[in-house]
Design a protein around this motif. Structure first.
Motif, mmCIF file in Angstrom:
data_model
loop_
_atom_site.group_PDB
_atom_site.id
_atom_site.type_symbol
_atom_site.label_atom_id
_atom_site.label_comp_id
_atom_site.label_asym_id
_atom_site.label_seq_id
_atom_site.Cartn_x
_atom_site.Cartn_y
_atom_site.Cartn_z
ATOM 1 N N THR A 74 -1.176 6.463 -1.722
ATOM 2 C CA THR A 74 -0.823 6.163 -0.346
ATOM 3 C C THR A 74 0.593 6.682 -0.105
ATOM 4 O O THR A 74 1.133 7.452 -0.906
ATOM 5 N N GLN A 75 1.216 6.216 0.982
ATOM 6 C CA GLN A 75 2.556 6.699 1.305
ATOM 7 C C GLN A 75 3.593 6.302 0.254
ATOM 8 O O GLN A 75 4.697 6.837 0.246
ATOM 9 N N MET A 76 3.257 5.379 -0.654
ATOM 10 C CA MET A 76 4.161 5.068 -1.766
ATOM 11 C C MET A 76 4.524 6.318 -2.548
ATOM 12 O O MET A 76 5.635 6.459 -3.051
ATOM 13 N N LEU A 77 3.572 7.243 -2.656
ATOM 14 C CA LEU A 77 3.767 8.438 -3.462
ATOM 15 C C LEU A 77 4.369 9.578 -2.651
ATOM 16 O O LEU A 77 4.791 10.588 -3.195
ATOM 17 N N ALA A 78 4.419 9.406 -1.332
ATOM 18 C CA ALA A 78 4.822 10.507 -0.467
ATOM 19 C C ALA A 78 6.321 10.569 -0.245
ATOM 20 O O ALA A 78 6.845 11.603 0.161
ATOM 21 N N LYS A 79 7.023 9.473 -0.491
ATOM 22 C CA LYS A 79 8.411 9.372 -0.061
ATOM 23 C C LYS A 79 9.389 9.706 -1.175
ATOM 24 O O LYS A 79 9.588 8.914 -2.090
ATOM 25 N N GLY A 80 9.987 10.872 -1.097
ATOM 26 C CA GLY A 80 11.148 11.180 -1.904
ATOM 27 C C GLY A 80 10.950 11.447 -3.378
ATOM 28 O O GLY A 80 11.906 11.760 -4.072
ATOM 29 N N HIS A 81 9.737 11.332 -3.896
ATOM 30 C CA HIS A 81 9.539 11.515 -5.330
ATOM 31 C C HIS A 81 9.488 13.001 -5.680
ATOM 32 O O HIS A 81 8.827 13.797 -5.010
ATOM 33 N N HIS A 82 10.193 13.339 -6.747
ATOM 34 C CA HIS A 82 10.204 14.730 -7.218
ATOM 35 C C HIS A 82 9.065 14.900 -8.220
ATOM 36 O O HIS A 82 9.110 14.369 -9.332
ATOM 37 N N LEU A 83 8.033 15.634 -7.813
ATOM 38 C CA LEU A 83 6.856 15.880 -8.658
ATOM 39 C C LEU A 83 6.756 17.391 -8.865
ATOM 40 O O LEU A 83 6.018 18.091 -8.157
ATOM 41 N N PRO A 84 7.499 17.921 -9.825
ATOM 42 C CA PRO A 84 7.656 19.375 -9.942
ATOM 43 C C PRO A 84 6.380 20.124 -10.286
ATOM 44 O O PRO A 84 6.304 21.339 -10.071
ATOM 45 N N HIS A 85 5.358 19.442 -10.813
ATOM 46 C CA HIS A 85 4.161 20.147 -11.264
ATOM 47 C C HIS A 85 3.018 20.097 -10.248
ATOM 48 O O HIS A 85 1.951 20.643 -10.510
ATOM 49 N N VAL A 86 3.244 19.451 -9.109
ATOM 50 C CA VAL A 86 2.214 19.404 -8.069
ATOM 51 C C VAL A 86 2.219 20.724 -7.296
ATOM 52 O O VAL A 86 3.241 21.122 -6.725
ATOM 53 N N THR A 87 1.080 21.395 -7.295
ATOM 54 C CA THR A 87 0.965 22.673 -6.582
ATOM 55 C C THR A 87 0.027 22.588 -5.381
ATOM 56 O O THR A 87 -0.003 23.508 -4.568
ATOM 57 N N LEU A 88 -0.739 21.504 -5.288
ATOM 58 C CA LEU A 88 -1.675 21.352 -4.168
ATOM 59 C C LEU A 88 -1.646 19.911 -3.671
ATOM 60 O O LEU A 88 -1.680 18.972 -4.463
ATOM 61 N N VAL A 89 -1.558 19.757 -2.353
ATOM 62 C CA VAL A 89 -1.668 18.450 -1.701
ATOM 63 C C VAL A 89 -2.860 18.502 -0.759
ATOM 64 O O VAL A 89 -3.000 19.446 0.024
ATOM 65 N N VAL A 90 -3.731 17.499 -0.847
ATOM 66 C CA VAL A 90 -4.871 17.395 0.057
ATOM 67 C C VAL A 90 -4.742 16.089 0.825
ATOM 68 O O VAL A 90 -4.707 15.013 0.222
ATOM 69 N N VAL A 91 -4.648 16.178 2.147
ATOM 70 C CA VAL A 91 -4.611 15.001 3.010
ATOM 71 C C VAL A 91 -6.043 14.711 3.435
ATOM 72 O O VAL A 91 -6.668 15.523 4.129
ATOM 73 N N VAL A 92 -6.578 13.563 3.014
ATOM 74 C CA VAL A 92 -7.997 13.273 3.223
ATOM 75 C C VAL A 92 -8.328 13.140 4.701
ATOM 76 O O VAL A 92 -9.339 13.657 5.170
ATOM 77 N N ASN A 93 -7.485 12.455 5.470
ATOM 78 C CA ASN A 93 -7.753 12.270 6.903
ATOM 79 C C ASN A 93 -6.431 12.155 7.634
ATOM 80 O O ASN A 93 -5.710 11.170 7.479
ATOM 81 N N ALA A 94 -6.110 13.150 8.441
ATOM 82 C CA ALA A 94 -4.831 13.181 9.143
ATOM 83 C C ALA A 94 -4.887 12.523 10.509
ATOM 84 O O ALA A 94 -3.894 12.500 11.230
ATOM 85 N N ASP A 95 -6.052 11.969 10.896
ATOM 86 C CA ASP A 95 -6.228 11.520 12.277
ATOM 87 C C ASP A 95 -5.824 10.070 12.517
ATOM 88 O O ASP A 95 -5.774 9.631 13.667
#
Length: 748
Positions: free
Chosen positions: A553-574
């Motif tokens: 959830t948004q817990m993981l979205a805020k400010g964390h440095h995740l250097p090995h993440v190359t793809l983000v998929v947003v399941v539902n943006a609506d």
């Protein structure tokens, strides 16, 4: 010889603020004997209040009372020899006045728990043992057969700065052996604060060298350095991964080198450990943290270390804004747009706005940092009230990933993911990268439904549906936290064909585990991180760099440095596009950009896929094609035309009662009385309502709202003060709970 200044006569009346919703001071007589420094505002006192005793704070010292001196009760005891800091008392009084809150309760909330209970304002201490000059010159052999004393002497000799008593005990030595060395004049003990022991004079400030800044960072830092000696508000807008934290660190280096303190606010407790670790790696000076994860004793230690000036750097979440500083030098508000800075119950303050007021009072610089600034801050920057500094380049060689919109309509889904997204995940994992699947819904599914008759699992206490959880299996309302067991059959028609509707983090985790059985799946939400240190442990596993899937959830979205993440998929943006709250689109866009910023932060470029049922929505397309700045300009124009914040100022009267009629009647009378008063005063304040809240029934109570809106902040506060006084005197108000929210961040 010059005579010493005369001691001011003792006051006859003490105006004390006690922790109560009543917006007034209570008069007491001073007790005897009084404090040696004399009675002063800011001192804590224990006073009788009704049938109990409470801890209050002296706000006024005077000689008269409206009740007559003989009728006043005396103070039971004075708890402080010196008053609490004057600037802290000013901030609390400002907060209570601005947010129309009782001063006694505001002071109570701004104190650490142990100080509210009457504990002394003093730091916990520990023993540190070191050799005396005689001990340094002594030969261990001179101790004869006292072998353990000789070994202890050698241990202390190896540590010229001394050894903490607990460390000595852990080495197997006893207090008797320590006392024996002390009696022989070979060792001595000194007490030092447990938290933020002062650094050694003359030692280097930095424990590791500062990083080399790029041109944009250097320009921003130069601008900040020009305002170190005055109130200098700056909006530092930098794309995710542009190095805002490094700018903060080098600014703080200059502040601490001048012997002053820096206060750094972060929005979430989950960000505090990584921020704290980075600051402690950089600086040799004490750094303390203040957040809700500390014990009461730890919080008091940190608060006292900041007040005494032993800690030059203070890092904390929202409530840390009330931390006193002995030598304030700068305030930094990271992710200033984040809604977590607004307290949503009790004293409804906004930490960012209080930080600005505090910086103005102290005449020190304040930095508001964000990749997606709030519209309020953008308007201030546009008007020239804030210096607007921009960082447009990432520290890595890759530009921020663009949002790619994927049409969900008519597509089959597995765990909320459609085939193009699943294929992209396979490709990213195959290339050795990590994938973040973002879904801002906890649980397995948003609700449970009967496939036969259409029954939906709904909360009996709220106008909301129950969320289906599998770990453990239950139905939960995320508004009132009531739980129910999962039924075996539909309660309406008796059918056993009950199916989950929609997708939550648990369902995505399960589906991804089935799709990629050989890949580790980490779920990060409020449910999976309840255990202490669970969040940080999971992040450490992720940072090892092995290919894995992150569902969060948004817990993981805020400010964390995740250097090995190359793809983000947003399941539902609506979810946030069409909500009733006028700020929903702003907050949704900020969250999308923050999530997208987790991709491509290191050597490899990132990609962001956004699944949506509305790929042609003009706002969403503008965000994807032109970025946050373009959308913000569009939203600001819409707000200006509609007369909404930040172009007008707003207050929201919220009422709740067990009976719907009581709340509506009280709200109607309050709105009617306020309109008559406004008309008589010819005050330009709009009063809208009463109307039911967006979720009318919550936690078994009915919620009603009245909105106040004005172009001038002074007019809004004048009307708010009158309305507050009217509510306090209304007999109907005793049947309902109510609060007045100044500058509300949500209408729910």
């Amino acid at each position: 010889m010059p005579s010493s200044p005369a001691t001011p006569p003792a006051p006859k009346v003490l105006g004390v603020a006690v922790p109560t919703p009543l917006r007034k001071l209570f008069d007491y007589r001073p007790c005897q004997p009084g404090p040696s420094a004399g009675w002063q505002p800011g001192m804590r006192v224990r006073v009788p209040f009704g049938r109990r005793e409470v801890v209050g704070i002296i706000v006024e010292c005077r000689d008269t009372s409206d009740f007559g001196l003989a009728s006043l009760k005396p103070v039971s005891a004075c708890l402080d020899s010196q008053p609490l800091p004057a600037d802290w008392l000013w901030l609390c009084r400002f907060t209570a006045r601005y947010y129309q809150h009782a001063l006694g309760d505001a002071l109570h909330q701004a104190l650490p728990v142990l100080l509210r209970q009457g504990r002394p304002l003093e730091a916990r201490t520990r023993e540190r043992w070191q050799l005396t000059a005689t001990g340094q010159a002594a030969d261990a052999a001179s101790l004869g057969r006292a072998r353990r004393q000789a070994e202890l002497l050698e241990l202390l000799r190896q540590h010229p700065r001394g050894v903490v008593g607990s460390v000595i005990s852990a080495q197997g030595f006893t207090r008797a052996q320590l006392r024996a060395l002390a009696e022989k004049g070979l060792a001595e003990c000194r007490e030092e604060p447990l938290t933020a022991a002062p650094s050694t004079p003359g030692s280097a400030l930095l424990a590791e060298p500062a990083l080399t800044l790029n041109r944009e960072q250097a320009t921003a830092l130069s601008e900040l350095h020009q305002g170190l000696d005055r109130y200098h508000p700056c909006l530092l807008q930098g794309v995710t991964g542009s190095g805002k934290t490094e700018v903060y660190l080098q600014l703080i280096e200059a502040i601490v080198a001048q012997g002053r303190q820096a206060l750094v606010l972060v929005p979430e407790i989950g960000l505090t450990p990584q921020t704290l670790a980075r600051f402690r790696r950089r600086f040799r000076v004490p750094v303390v943290a203040l957040h809700s994860g500390l014990t009461d004793a730890e919080r008091l230690d940190a608060w006292e270390a900041a007040r005494a000036g032993r800690s030059p750097i203070v890092i904390g979440t929202r409530s840390a804004i009330f931390t006193p500083l002995a030598r304030p030098g700068a305030i930094i508000v990271d992710e200033e747009h984040d809604g977590s800075y607004k307290q949503q119950d009790g004293l409804r303050y906004h930490a960012r706005d209080l930080a600005i007021a505090r910086a103005h009072k102290h005449r020190i610089p304040i930095v508001l940092g964000s990749a997606t600034p709030s519209l309020e801050s953008l308007v201030q920057a546009r008007a020239g009230n804030y210096r607007h500094l921009r960082l447009t380049r990432r520290a890595s060689s890759h530009a921020p990933a663009r949002l790619e919109l994927i049409d969900l309509r008519g597509r089959s889904r597995q765990g909320g993911l459609i085939p193009p997204a699943i294929d992209a995940i396979k490709g990213a994992l195959g290339a050795g990268g990590q994938v973040l699947v973002f879904i801002n819904r906890r649980g397995f599914a948003p609700t449970l439904a009967c496939h036969n008759c259409g029954w939906l699992a709904e909360c009996d206490w709220c106008d909301s549906r129950l969320t289906l959880h599998r770990q453990p299996p239950q139905l939960t309302c995320h508004h009132c936290e009531r739980q129910r067991s999962i039924p075996d059959a539909c309660p309406d028609c008796g059918s056993a064909d009950l199916r989950p509707l929609g997708t939550g983090t648990e369902r995505s985790e399960e589906s991804l585990g089935e799709l990629f059985p050989d890949v580790c799946v980490h779920r990060i939400d409020r449910d999976s991180t309840r255990r202490k240190d669970a969040f940080e442990t999971t992040l450490n596993e992720i940072r090892r760099g092995e290919p894995c899937l992150l569902v969060g959830t948004q817990m993981l979205a805020k400010g964390h440095h995740l250097p090995h993440v190359t793809l983000v998929v947003v399941v539902n943006a609506d979810a946030g596009l069409y909500a009733s709250d006028f700020r929903a689109l702003e907050h949704s866009a900020q969250l999308l950009i923050q999530v997208a910023g987790r991709a491509g932060r290191a050597e490899r470029p990132g990609r962001v896929l956004v699944q949506t049922l509305h790929p042609d929505d003009p706002h969403l397309r503008l965000l994807a094609e032109s970025g946050y700045d373009a959308l913000a300009e569009n939203l600001l124009e819409e707000r200006r035309i509609a007369g909404l914040p930040p172009y007008r100022h707003m207050a929201l009267l919220r009422l709740e009662s067990p009976r719907e009629a009581d709340g509506l009647t009280l709200a109607g009378e309050a709105a009617g009385a306020l309109r008559q008063w406004l008309q008589a005063r010819e005050l330009a304040v709009d009063c809208l309502g009463p109307v039911p809240a967006p979720m009318e029934r919550r936690q078994g109570r009915y919620h009603v709202q009245v909105m106040l809106s004005a172009a001038r902040r002074s007019s809004l506060h004048e009307a708010s003060a009158w309305l507050t006084a009217w509510m306090e005197q209304s007999p109907l108000a005793r049947r309902a709970r109510w609060n007045l929210d100044i500058d509300p961040q949500t209408l729910s």
